[in-house]
Design a protein around this motif. Structure first.
Motif, PDB file in Angstrom:
ATOM      1  N   SER A  33       0.821  -1.204   0.000  1.00 29.97           N
ATOM      2  CA  SER A  33       0.000   0.000   0.000  1.00 29.97           C
ATOM      3  C   SER A  33       0.861   1.263   0.000  1.00 29.97           C
ATOM      4  O   SER A  33       0.444   2.301  -0.483  1.00 29.97           O
ATOM      5  CB  SER A  33      -0.981  -0.002   1.174  1.00 29.97           C
ATOM      6  OG  SER A  33      -0.355  -0.442   2.341  1.00 29.97           O
ATOM      7  N   VAL A  34       2.075   1.148   0.531  1.00 31.81           N
ATOM      8  CA  VAL A  34       2.983   2.292   0.557  1.00 31.81           C
ATOM      9  C   VAL A  34       4.408   1.800   0.319  1.00 31.81           C
ATOM     10  O   VAL A  34       4.763   0.712   0.742  1.00 31.81           O
ATOM     11  CB  VAL A  34       2.969   3.001   1.941  1.00 31.81           C
ATOM     12  CG1 VAL A  34       3.895   4.198   1.950  1.00 31.81           C
ATOM     13  CG2 VAL A  34       1.586   3.420   2.337  1.00 31.81           C
ATOM     14  N   THR A  35       5.188   2.605  -0.377  1.00 29.59           N
ATOM     15  CA  THR A  35       6.610   2.320  -0.481  1.00 29.59           C
ATOM     16  C   THR A  35       7.337   3.393   0.315  1.00 29.59           C
ATOM     17  O   THR A  35       7.120   4.579   0.094  1.00 29.59           O
ATOM     18  CB  THR A  35       7.066   2.367  -1.948  1.00 29.59           C
ATOM     19  OG1 THR A  35       6.288   1.435  -2.690  1.00 29.59           O
ATOM     20  CG2 THR A  35       8.528   2.005  -2.078  1.00 29.59           C
ATOM     21  N   ASN A  36       8.156   2.980   1.256  1.00 30.41           N
ATOM     22  CA  ASN A  36       8.878   3.947   2.081  1.00 30.41           C
ATOM     23  C   ASN A  36      10.369   3.874   1.778  1.00 30.41           C
ATOM     24  O   ASN A  36      10.994   2.843   1.971  1.00 30.41           O
ATOM     25  CB  ASN A  36       8.618   3.658   3.570  1.00 30.41           C
ATOM     26  CG  ASN A  36       9.238   4.707   4.470  1.00 30.41           C
ATOM     27  OD1 ASN A  36       9.605   5.790   4.011  1.00 30.41           O
ATOM     28  ND2 ASN A  36       9.374   4.394   5.741  1.00 30.41           N
ATOM     29  N   ILE A  37      10.891   4.977   1.288  1.00 31.32           N
ATOM     30  CA  ILE A  37      12.327   5.055   1.019  1.00 31.32           C
ATOM     31  C   ILE A  37      12.932   5.837   2.176  1.00 31.32           C
ATOM     32  O   ILE A  37      12.550   6.983   2.413  1.00 31.32           O
ATOM     33  CB  ILE A  37      12.616   5.794  -0.296  1.00 31.32           C
ATOM     34  CG1 ILE A  37      11.853   5.126  -1.437  1.00 31.32           C
ATOM     35  CG2 ILE A  37      14.109   5.838  -0.583  1.00 31.32           C
ATOM     36  CD1 ILE A  37      11.924   5.887  -2.744  1.00 31.32           C
ATOM     37  N   GLN A  38      13.810   5.216   2.930  1.00 27.96           N
ATOM     38  CA  GLN A  38      14.373   5.940   4.064  1.00 27.96           C
ATOM     39  C   GLN A  38      15.858   5.650   4.212  1.00 27.96           C
ATOM     40  O   GLN A  38      16.343   4.597   3.813  1.00 27.96           O
ATOM     41  CB  GLN A  38      13.626   5.607   5.345  1.00 27.96           C
ATOM     42  CG  GLN A  38      13.686   4.160   5.749  1.00 27.96           C
ATOM     43  CD  GLN A  38      12.875   3.918   7.015  1.00 27.96           C
ATOM     44  OE1 GLN A  38      11.687   3.631   6.964  1.00 27.96           O
ATOM     45  NE2 GLN A  38      13.514   4.048   8.143  1.00 27.96           N
ATOM     46  N   GLY A  39      16.566   6.627   4.757  1.00 29.10           N
ATOM     47  CA  GLY A  39      17.996   6.440   4.920  1.00 29.10           C
ATOM     48  C   GLY A  39      18.617   7.605   5.635  1.00 29.10           C
ATOM     49  O   GLY A  39      17.922   8.505   6.129  1.00 29.10           O
ATOM     50  N   THR A  40      19.936   7.587   5.705  1.00 31.55           N
ATOM     51  CA  THR A  40      20.684   8.619   6.401  1.00 31.55           C
ATOM     52  C   THR A  40      21.719   9.194   5.440  1.00 31.55           C
ATOM     53  O   THR A  40      22.340   8.453   4.697  1.00 31.55           O
ATOM     54  CB  THR A  40      21.395   8.011   7.632  1.00 31.55           C
ATOM     55  OG1 THR A  40      20.433   7.290   8.397  1.00 31.55           O
ATOM     56  CG2 THR A  40      22.017   9.083   8.505  1.00 31.55           C
ATOM     57  N   VAL A  41      21.851  10.522   5.454  1.00 29.80           N
ATOM     58  CA  VAL A  41      22.865  11.165   4.619  1.00 29.80           C
ATOM     59  C   VAL A  41      23.994  11.644   5.527  1.00 29.80           C
ATOM     60  O   VAL A  41      23.749  12.244   6.575  1.00 29.80           O
ATOM     61  CB  VAL A  41      22.284  12.343   3.810  1.00 29.80           C
ATOM     62  CG1 VAL A  41      23.345  12.952   2.907  1.00 29.80           C
ATOM     63  CG2 VAL A  41      21.081  11.882   2.986  1.00 29.80           C
ATOM     64  N   PHE A  42      25.227  11.341   5.129  1.00 28.29           N
ATOM     65  CA  PHE A  42      26.392  11.718   5.925  1.00 28.29           C
ATOM     66  C   PHE A  42      27.135  12.858   5.255  1.00 28.29           C
ATOM     67  O   PHE A  42      27.143  12.991   4.031  1.00 28.29           O
ATOM     68  CB  PHE A  42      27.303  10.507   6.104  1.00 28.29           C
ATOM     69  CG  PHE A  42      26.646   9.416   6.911  1.00 28.29           C
ATOM     70  CD1 PHE A  42      26.698   9.438   8.292  1.00 28.29           C
ATOM     71  CD2 PHE A  42      25.948   8.401   6.282  1.00 28.29           C
ATOM     72  CE1 PHE A  42      26.067   8.455   9.045  1.00 28.29           C
ATOM     73  CE2 PHE A  42      25.314   7.411   7.022  1.00 28.29           C
ATOM     74  CZ  PHE A  42      25.380   7.436   8.404  1.00 28.29           C
ATOM     75  N   CYS A  43      27.769  13.669   6.100  1.00 31.78           N
ATOM     76  CA  CYS A  43      28.492  14.834   5.611  1.00 31.78           C
ATOM     77  C   CYS A  43      29.910  14.429   5.232  1.00 31.78           C
ATOM     78  O   CYS A  43      30.856  14.702   5.977  1.00 31.78           O
ATOM     79  CB  CYS A  43      28.487  15.907   6.706  1.00 31.78           C
ATOM     80  SG  CYS A  43      29.247  17.443   6.172  1.00 31.78           S
ATOM     81  N   THR A  44      30.036  13.769   4.108  1.00 33.92           N
ATOM     82  CA  THR A  44      31.345  13.329   3.669  1.00 33.92           C
ATOM     83  C   THR A  44      31.346  13.139   2.156  1.00 33.92           C
ATOM     84  O   THR A  44      30.294  12.834   1.577  1.00 33.92           O
ATOM     85  CB  THR A  44      31.768  12.003   4.346  1.00 33.92           C
ATOM     86  OG1 THR A  44      33.017  11.592   3.824  1.00 33.92           O
ATOM     87  CG2 THR A  44      30.748  10.902   4.101  1.00 33.92           C
ATOM     88  N   SER A  45      32.498  13.326   1.533  1.00 36.88           N
ATOM     89  CA  SER A  45      32.596  13.075   0.098  1.00 36.88           C
ATOM     90  C   SER A  45      33.169  11.680  -0.155  1.00 36.88           C
ATOM     91  O   SER A  45      33.366  11.279  -1.284  1.00 36.88           O
ATOM     92  CB  SER A  45      33.436  14.155  -0.583  1.00 36.88           C
ATOM     93  OG  SER A  45      34.696  14.227   0.040  1.00 36.88           O
TER      94      SER A  45
END
Ligand code: NAG
Length: 154
Positions: A33-45
Motif C-alpha cells: 500500500s505504501v513504499t517507504n524510502i528511508q535512509g541517512t545522509v552523511f556529511c562526507t565526500s
C-alpha cells in the motif's frame, strides 16, 4: 534479501499454502500500500556504504531527491540526525522500476554541512529493497539507499 530472492521466496511460499489465500498474499506483497524510502545522509565526500558510515558526521537539512530517468519523482529533507523518509504510492512507480531506474540525489551541496567540502558535485545512491512489513492494515515496502557516493560536477 534482494528483490529477485524475495520474488522467488514468494513463489515458493505461494505454492506451499492453499490457493485463494496464496493468491491474496501474493497480490498484497506485490502491491504494497505504501513504499517507504528511508535512509541517512552523511556529511562526507567519501563513499558511505551503510555499515561503515556510522563514524561519519551527519548531514542535516539536506534535500534528497528521488530521480528516475531525468525526472524528479519525490523529495524529502533530512532531519537533525541526517535521516530522511519518502512515502511513495506504489501505483505511481512499481518496485521494479524504482529499483532499476531510480537514484537518490542529494541536491544540497556538501559545503552546507562542512565548509571544507565542495560546493559543487552531488551525492548519489542507487536503491536497495529491504523487505515488506505489515503495519496495521498497511503493507509497507521498505527501500534504503545502497550507499551514497560523491560525483564531482563536470
Ligand atoms: C536516524 O536513523 C538512525 C538509524 O535508523 C537512528 O538510529 C537514529 O535514531 C535516527 N535519528 C534521528 C534524529 O531521527
Amino acid at each position: 534479501m534482494s528483490f529477485k530472492h524475495f520474488i522467488t521466496f514468494l513463489l515458493i511460499a505461494a505454492m506451499a499454502i492453499p490457493q485463494t489465500k496464496a493468491q491474496l498474499g501474493f497480490l498484497t506483497a506485490l502491491l504494497p500500500s505504501v513504499t517507504n524510502i528511508q535512509g541517512t545522509v552523511f556529511c562526507t565526500s567519501k563513499d558511505n556504504l551503510p555499515l561503515k558510515a556510522l563514524s561519519n558526521p551527519l548531514f542535516p537539512n539536506a534535500e534528497v531527491q528521488l530521480v528516475c530517468g531525468e525526472k524528479e519523482f519525490s523529495k524529502a529533507t533530512t532531519n537533525d540526525g541526517g535521516n530522511f523518509s519518502m512515502m511513495m504510492d506504489p501505483l505511481l512507480l512499481d518496485l521494479s522500476s524504482l529499483l532499476n531506474g531510480c537514484n537518490l540525489v542529494v541536491a544540497t551541496p556538501l559545503c552546507n554541512c562542512n565548509t571544507n567540502l565542495p560546493s559543487s558535485g552531488t551525492l548519489i545512491s542507487t536503491l536497495n529493497f529491504v523487505g515488506i512489513n505489515r503495519v496495521a492494515t498497511q503493507t509497507i515496502a521498505k527501500i534504503i539507499p545502497s550507499g551514497f557516493h560523491y560525483v564531482p560536477s563536470t
